[in-house]
Design an enzyme around this catalytic site. Structure first.
Site, PDB file in Angstrom:
ATOM      1  N   LYS A 120       1.006  -1.020  -0.044  1.00 43.07           N
ATOM      2  CA  LYS A 120       0.031   0.323   0.233  1.00 43.07           C
ATOM      3  C   LYS A 120       1.097   0.926  -0.120  1.00 43.07           C
ATOM      4  O   LYS A 120       0.310   2.260  -0.484  1.00 43.07           O
ATOM      5  CB  LYS A 120      -0.966   0.100   1.308  1.00 43.07           C
ATOM      6  CG  LYS A 120      -2.022  -1.225   1.231  1.00 43.07           C
ATOM      7  CD  LYS A 120      -3.078  -1.580   2.667  1.00 43.07           C
ATOM      8  CE  LYS A 120      -3.826  -0.136   2.457  1.00 43.07           C
ATOM      9  NZ  LYS A 120      -4.242  -0.268   3.719  1.00 43.07           N
ATOM     10  N   LYS A 162      -0.635   2.794   8.882  1.00 41.33           N
ATOM     11  CA  LYS A 162      -1.597   1.591   8.883  1.00 41.33           C
ATOM     12  C   LYS A 162      -0.465   0.570   7.922  1.00 41.33           C
ATOM     13  O   LYS A 162       0.532   0.958   7.756  1.00 41.33           O
ATOM     14  CB  LYS A 162      -1.724   2.365   7.213  1.00 41.33           C
ATOM     15  CG  LYS A 162      -3.247   2.871   7.203  1.00 41.33           C
ATOM     16  CD  LYS A 162      -3.983   3.654   5.650  1.00 41.33           C
ATOM     17  CE  LYS A 162      -4.747   4.094   5.196  1.00 41.33           C
ATOM     18  NZ  LYS A 162      -5.740   3.749   4.072  1.00 41.33           N
ATOM     19  N   GLU A 204      -1.597   8.644   7.546  1.00 41.19           N
ATOM     20  CA  GLU A 204      -1.985   9.212   6.584  1.00 41.19           C
ATOM     21  C   GLU A 204      -2.952   9.925   7.311  1.00 41.19           C
ATOM     22  O   GLU A 204      -2.578   9.674   8.440  1.00 41.19           O
ATOM     23  CB  GLU A 204      -2.915   8.285   5.791  1.00 41.19           C
ATOM     24  CG  GLU A 204      -2.584   7.533   4.501  1.00 41.19           C
ATOM     25  CD  GLU A 204      -3.613   6.587   3.604  1.00 41.19           C
ATOM     26  OE1 GLU A 204      -3.091   6.135   2.538  1.00 41.19           O
ATOM     27  OE2 GLU A 204      -4.882   6.750   4.054  1.00 41.19           O
ATOM     28  N   LYS A 240     -15.796  -3.692   4.998  1.00 43.08           N
ATOM     29  CA  LYS A 240     -17.792  -3.523   4.577  1.00 43.08           C
ATOM     30  C   LYS A 240     -18.885  -4.300   4.402  1.00 43.08           C
ATOM     31  O   LYS A 240     -18.381  -5.753   5.002  1.00 43.08           O
ATOM     32  CB  LYS A 240     -17.156  -3.014   2.668  1.00 43.08           C
ATOM     33  CG  LYS A 240     -16.570  -2.348   2.148  1.00 43.08           C
ATOM     34  CD  LYS A 240     -15.809  -2.664   1.125  1.00 43.08           C
ATOM     35  CE  LYS A 240     -14.458  -1.908   0.638  1.00 43.08           C
ATOM     36  NZ  LYS A 240     -13.785  -2.316  -0.170  1.00 43.08           N
ATOM     37  N   GLU A 278      -9.338   1.996  -4.396  1.00 44.18           N
ATOM     38  CA  GLU A 278     -10.111   2.402  -3.551  1.00 44.18           C
ATOM     39  C   GLU A 278      -9.494   4.477  -3.319  1.00 44.18           C
ATOM     40  O   GLU A 278      -8.784   4.163  -3.843  1.00 44.18           O
ATOM     41  CB  GLU A 278     -10.092   1.807  -2.262  1.00 44.18           C
ATOM     42  CG  GLU A 278     -10.614   0.580  -2.834  1.00 44.18           C
ATOM     43  CD  GLU A 278     -10.402  -0.181  -1.176  1.00 44.18           C
ATOM     44  OE1 GLU A 278     -11.391  -1.401  -0.859  1.00 44.18           O
ATOM     45  OE2 GLU A 278      -9.633  -0.541  -0.121  1.00 44.18           O
ATOM     46  N   GLU A 292      -6.086   2.784  -1.685  1.00 43.17           N
ATOM     47  CA  GLU A 292      -4.886   1.606  -2.301  1.00 43.17           C
ATOM     48  C   GLU A 292      -5.437   0.930  -3.351  1.00 43.17           C
ATOM     49  O   GLU A 292      -7.205   1.123  -3.734  1.00 43.17           O
ATOM     50  CB  GLU A 292      -5.012   0.775  -0.717  1.00 43.17           C
ATOM     51  CG  GLU A 292      -7.094  -0.006  -1.114  1.00 43.17           C
ATOM     52  CD  GLU A 292      -6.700  -0.874   0.037  1.00 43.17           C
ATOM     53  OE1 GLU A 292      -6.129  -2.270  -0.132  1.00 43.17           O
ATOM     54  OE2 GLU A 292      -7.661  -1.774   0.724  1.00 43.17           O
ATOM     55  N   ARG A 296      -6.894  -7.622  -6.644  1.00 45.25           N
ATOM     56  CA  ARG A 296      -7.612  -9.295  -6.950  1.00 45.25           C
ATOM     57  C   ARG A 296      -9.188  -8.715  -7.628  1.00 45.25           C
ATOM     58  O   ARG A 296      -9.757  -7.822  -7.576  1.00 45.25           O
ATOM     59  CB  ARG A 296      -7.638  -9.834  -5.578  1.00 45.25           C
ATOM     60  CG  ARG A 296      -8.028  -8.698  -4.632  1.00 45.25           C
ATOM     61  CD  ARG A 296      -8.338  -9.506  -3.315  1.00 45.25           C
ATOM     62  NE  ARG A 296      -8.564  -8.507  -2.263  1.00 45.25           N
ATOM     63  CZ  ARG A 296      -9.204  -8.185  -2.149  1.00 45.25           C
ATOM     64  NH1 ARG A 296     -11.046  -8.189  -2.554  1.00 45.25           N
ATOM     65  NH2 ARG A 296      -9.373  -7.245  -1.077  1.00 45.25           N
TER      66      ARG A 296
HETATM   67  P1  ADP Z   1     -13.221  -6.321  -0.183  1.00 51.09           P
HETATM   68  O1  ADP Z   1     -13.222  -5.065  -0.555  1.00 51.09           O
HETATM   69  O2  ADP Z   1     -13.439  -7.322  -1.166  1.00 51.09           O
HETATM   70  O3  ADP Z   1     -14.044  -6.981   1.294  1.00 51.09           O
HETATM   71  P2  ADP Z   1     -11.604  -6.869   1.888  1.00 51.09           P
HETATM   72  O4  ADP Z   1      -9.958  -5.324   1.866  1.00 51.09           O
HETATM   73  O5  ADP Z   1     -12.668  -6.466   2.808  1.00 51.09           O
HETATM   74  O6  ADP Z   1     -12.000  -6.661   0.370  1.00 51.09           O
HETATM   75  O7  ADP Z   1     -10.776  -7.947   1.802  1.00 51.09           O
HETATM   76  C1  ADP Z   1     -11.471  -9.161   1.182  1.00 51.09           C
HETATM   77  C2  ADP Z   1     -11.452 -10.271   2.198  1.00 51.09           C
HETATM   78  O8  ADP Z   1     -10.069 -10.636   2.020  1.00 51.09           O
HETATM   79  C3  ADP Z   1     -11.876 -10.395   2.838  1.00 51.09           C
HETATM   80  O9  ADP Z   1     -12.955 -11.640   3.868  1.00 51.09           O
HETATM   81  C4  ADP Z   1     -10.501 -10.660   4.296  1.00 51.09           C
HETATM   82  O10 ADP Z   1     -10.569 -10.683   5.706  1.00 51.09           O
HETATM   83  C5  ADP Z   1      -9.469 -10.625   3.596  1.00 51.09           C
HETATM   84  N1  ADP Z   1      -8.251  -9.874   2.902  1.00 51.09           N
HETATM   85  C6  ADP Z   1      -8.227  -8.977   2.445  1.00 51.09           C
HETATM   86  N2  ADP Z   1      -6.579  -8.845   2.721  1.00 51.09           N
HETATM   87  C7  ADP Z   1      -6.282  -9.543   4.019  1.00 51.09           C
HETATM   88  C8  ADP Z   1      -4.643  -9.668   4.516  1.00 51.09           C
HETATM   89  N3  ADP Z   1      -3.727  -8.775   4.109  1.00 51.09           N
HETATM   90  N4  ADP Z   1      -4.624 -10.411   5.167  1.00 51.09           N
HETATM   91  C9  ADP Z   1      -6.016 -11.821   5.387  1.00 51.09           C
HETATM   92  N5  ADP Z   1      -6.918 -11.420   4.486  1.00 51.09           N
HETATM   93  C10 ADP Z   1      -7.067 -10.351   4.115  1.00 51.09           C
HETATM   94  P1  ADP Z   2      -7.338  -2.077   3.676  1.00 55.97           P
HETATM   95  O1  ADP Z   2      -6.557  -2.797   3.094  1.00 55.97           O
HETATM   96  O2  ADP Z   2      -8.009  -3.146   4.961  1.00 55.97           O
HETATM   97  O3  ADP Z   2      -9.227  -2.396   3.117  1.00 55.97           O
HETATM   98  P2  ADP Z   2      -8.012   0.924   3.141  1.00 55.97           P
HETATM   99  O4  ADP Z   2      -6.460   1.657   3.539  1.00 55.97           O
HETATM  100  O5  ADP Z   2      -8.446   0.151   2.053  1.00 55.97           O
HETATM  101  O6  ADP Z   2      -7.453  -0.807   4.148  1.00 55.97           O
HETATM  102  O7  ADP Z   2      -8.683   1.335   4.155  1.00 55.97           O
HETATM  103  C1  ADP Z   2     -10.210   0.778   4.862  1.00 55.97           C
HETATM  104  C2  ADP Z   2     -11.260   1.958   5.279  1.00 55.97           C
HETATM  105  O8  ADP Z   2     -10.840   2.778   6.218  1.00 55.97           O
HETATM  106  C3  ADP Z   2     -11.216   2.514   4.178  1.00 55.97           C
HETATM  107  O9  ADP Z   2     -13.082   2.561   3.457  1.00 55.97           O
HETATM  108  C4  ADP Z   2     -11.558   3.920   5.643  1.00 55.97           C
HETATM  109  O10 ADP Z   2     -13.116   3.795   5.920  1.00 55.97           O
HETATM  110  C5  ADP Z   2     -11.221   3.709   6.478  1.00 55.97           C
HETATM  111  N1  ADP Z   2      -9.909   4.742   6.223  1.00 55.97           N
HETATM  112  C6  ADP Z   2      -8.485   4.300   4.908  1.00 55.97           C
HETATM  113  N2  ADP Z   2      -7.926   5.475   5.043  1.00 55.97           N
HETATM  114  C7  ADP Z   2      -8.606   6.197   5.443  1.00 55.97           C
HETATM  115  C8  ADP Z   2      -8.152   7.996   6.215  1.00 55.97           C
HETATM  116  N3  ADP Z   2      -6.973   8.375   5.199  1.00 55.97           N
HETATM  117  N4  ADP Z   2      -9.224   9.099   6.434  1.00 55.97           N
HETATM  118  C9  ADP Z   2     -10.349   7.864   7.315  1.00 55.97           C
HETATM  119  N5  ADP Z   2     -10.568   6.528   7.141  1.00 55.97           N
HETATM  120  C10 ADP Z   2      -9.309   5.792   6.328  1.00 55.97           C
HETATM  121 MG    MG Z   3      -9.119  -1.326   1.417  1.00 57.22          MG
END
Ligand code: ADP
Ligand code: ADP
Ligand code: MG
Length: 464
Positions: A120, A162, A204, A240, A278, A292, A296
């Protein structure tokens, strides 16, 4: 779609996404092998697939994350390609490389692309280079704690810490001042090391009251198209729970900018396969910021499939098999509105406690505009070892109001006996005026849950 060069596809995943991949493969005339742990012998995907292969004991570390066992299963069954689904090894660059080194096709981008965009912190740098706005924060991973604390001070608290390798809402911390930052940052790093095998962290600025909006892209290594956006602002613990397409209040000019920035970024990295960019979107200023890229297929891909009339899983398999994009941007037309709700084996009136059990009577919704992607059947004992997602209920209608009405109808048809699910949460949410007006942001749901526990309990009760 042209027939893919893939003959036999091994699915290195489980649950509802494994079922979804088997369907897409069959629609392409491709045979399927379901790789599975000893806990998943009775899973719907195993029962559906042409063949099945055991890859280890229940613990994911020994099965769904066991690269050697997965490659051996592919070899033993004569599979020529591997689909990683989401989670598990889907964004693991070393796995993508190992699949290619074994002479097999990885259904996804190359290991190098995953390394670039799946990290990321590295992806932020790529986005900046491609002219896509990012959240103010650190350049790359933090090397020096004192310099990072100074930077956090400069961009202004609160800041998010993060994990570069994080995902699924995990590995994120919020620091409200410099002192908290100095405590949390090293903790976050050692936790990331333990959870993801990589201690890299970055910072961030926290964007308050933001919406989560993401763009679906599909590339063939040369050309890239987008399939518009999804709104995923309804989250609990940064995961989500409810997704929609399109984002109802997004202005057309912002939509255009957002989608073309996603295409520009995917093109800059010669993206191949299905991916999601995203963003956080600030309603008040109209600004959007890259957060990010997921390299996939995503859980919520069906809402896009419903409004664009596309089979994204089929397209990613066809592209992996050597195909080119078969649609140009001007052929991608969206129509109507789709909503997805995630049905988890969790009790929403008891702090979302996971509750695996045996499925009793099962009545699944269908009829016009309803799709239910799931892994259930009556008598199925849900293994306790994995993610609690049972399936996704997706509805489509001409507009958002009709889609909300249809969601209510579909939830009314759904009956899953034997275990609590998150269905009562969605029945309760349908009564929210704010949600009806789409006046939500990523931190809207959690306080709403606290205030509406009785309503959720009541919905759960009337379900019996
Ligand atoms: P989406 O936007 O498709 O919901 P998520 O980031 O929520 O993406 O991840 C989808 C699935 O993959 C979830 O079941 C989450 O728990 C799993 N997952 C995603 N990234 C990781 C990670 N780095 N390690 C473990 N599980 C992950
Ligand atoms: P993941 O890899 O676990 O999906 P993300 O970076 O996509 O992590 O962030 C997951 C969620 O966390 C976002 O959908 C948002 O709700 C919150 N988030 C992430 N970054 C920020 C930010 N800079 N400010 C506020 N909320 C954030
Ligand atoms: Mg995300």
């Amino acid at each position: 779609m042209d027939k893919s060069s893939i003959q036999k596809l091994l699915i290195a995943n489980r649950g509802e996404i494994a079922v979804r991949i088997i369907r897409a493969a069959r629609d392409l005339g491709i045979e399927t092998v379901q790789a599975h742990s000893e806990a998943d012998t009775e899973s719907r995907a195993v029962l559906m697939a042409d063949e099945a292969a055991v890859i280890g004991p229940p613990a994911a570390a020994k099965s769904y994350l066991n690269v050697e066992a997965i490659l051996k299963a592919a070899k033993d069954t004569g599979a020529d390609a591997i689909h990683p689904g989401y989670g598990f090894l889907a964004e693991n660059a070393a796995f993508a490389d190992a699949v290619a080194d074994a002479g097999l096709i990885f259904v996804g981008p190359s290991g190098d692309t995953i390394r670039l965009m799946g990290d990321k912190a590295a992806a932020r740098a790529e986005a900046k280079k491609a002219g896509v706005p990012t959240v103010p924060g650190s350049d790359g991973v933090i090397e020096d704690m004192e310099a990072a604390a100074a930077l956090a001070e400069e961009i202004g608290f609160p800041v998010m810490i993060k994990a570069a390798a994080g995902g699924g809402g995990r590995g994120i911390r919020i620091a409200h001042d410099a002192e908290e930052f100095r405590t949390l940052a090293p903790q976050a790093s050692s936790e990331a090391k333990a959870a993801f095998g990589d201690g890299g962290i970055y910072i961030e600025k926290v964007i308050e009251r933001a919406r989560h909006i993401e763009v679906q892209v599909l590339g063939d290594g040369e050309d890239v198209v987008h399939f518009y956006e999804r709104e995923c602002s309804l989250q609990r613990r940064r995961q989500k729970v409810w997704e929609e397409a399109p984002s109802a209040l997004l202005k057309e000019d912002v939509r255009r900018e957002l989608c073309s920035s996603a295409v520009a970024l995917a093109k800059a990295v010669h993206y191949k396969g299905a991916g999601t960019i995203e963003y956080l979107y600030d309603d008040e200023t109209g600004a959007f910021y890259f957060i990010e890229m997921n390299t996939r297929i995503q859980v919520e891909h069906p809402v896009t499939e419903m409004i664009c009339g596309v089979d994204l899983v089929g397209e990613m398999i066809a592209i992996a098999g050597g195909g080119k994009l078969r649609v140009s941007q001007d052929q991608i037309i969206r129509e109507g509105h789709a909503i997805e709700v995630r049905l988890n084996a969790e009790d929403p009136s008891n702090n979302f406690m996971p509750f695996p059990g045996v499925v009793g009577e099962l009545l699944t919704p269908d009829g016009p505009g309803v799709r239910f992607d799931h892994m259930l059947y009556p008598g199925y004992a849900i293994p306790p070892f994995y993610d609690s997602l049972l399936g996704k209920l997706i509805v489509w209608a001409e507009d958002r109001d009709k889609a909300l009405m249809r969601l209510k109808r579909a939830l009314g048809e759904l009956k899953i006996d034997g275990l609590p699910t998150t269905a009562p949460l969605f029945e309760a949410l349908l009564e929210s005026d704010e949600l009806r007006e789409c006046a939500v942001h990523t931190r809207w749901l959690e306080p709403w849950l606290d205030k509406n526990l009785d309503l959720i309990r009541q919905k759960g009760g009337s379900d019996e």
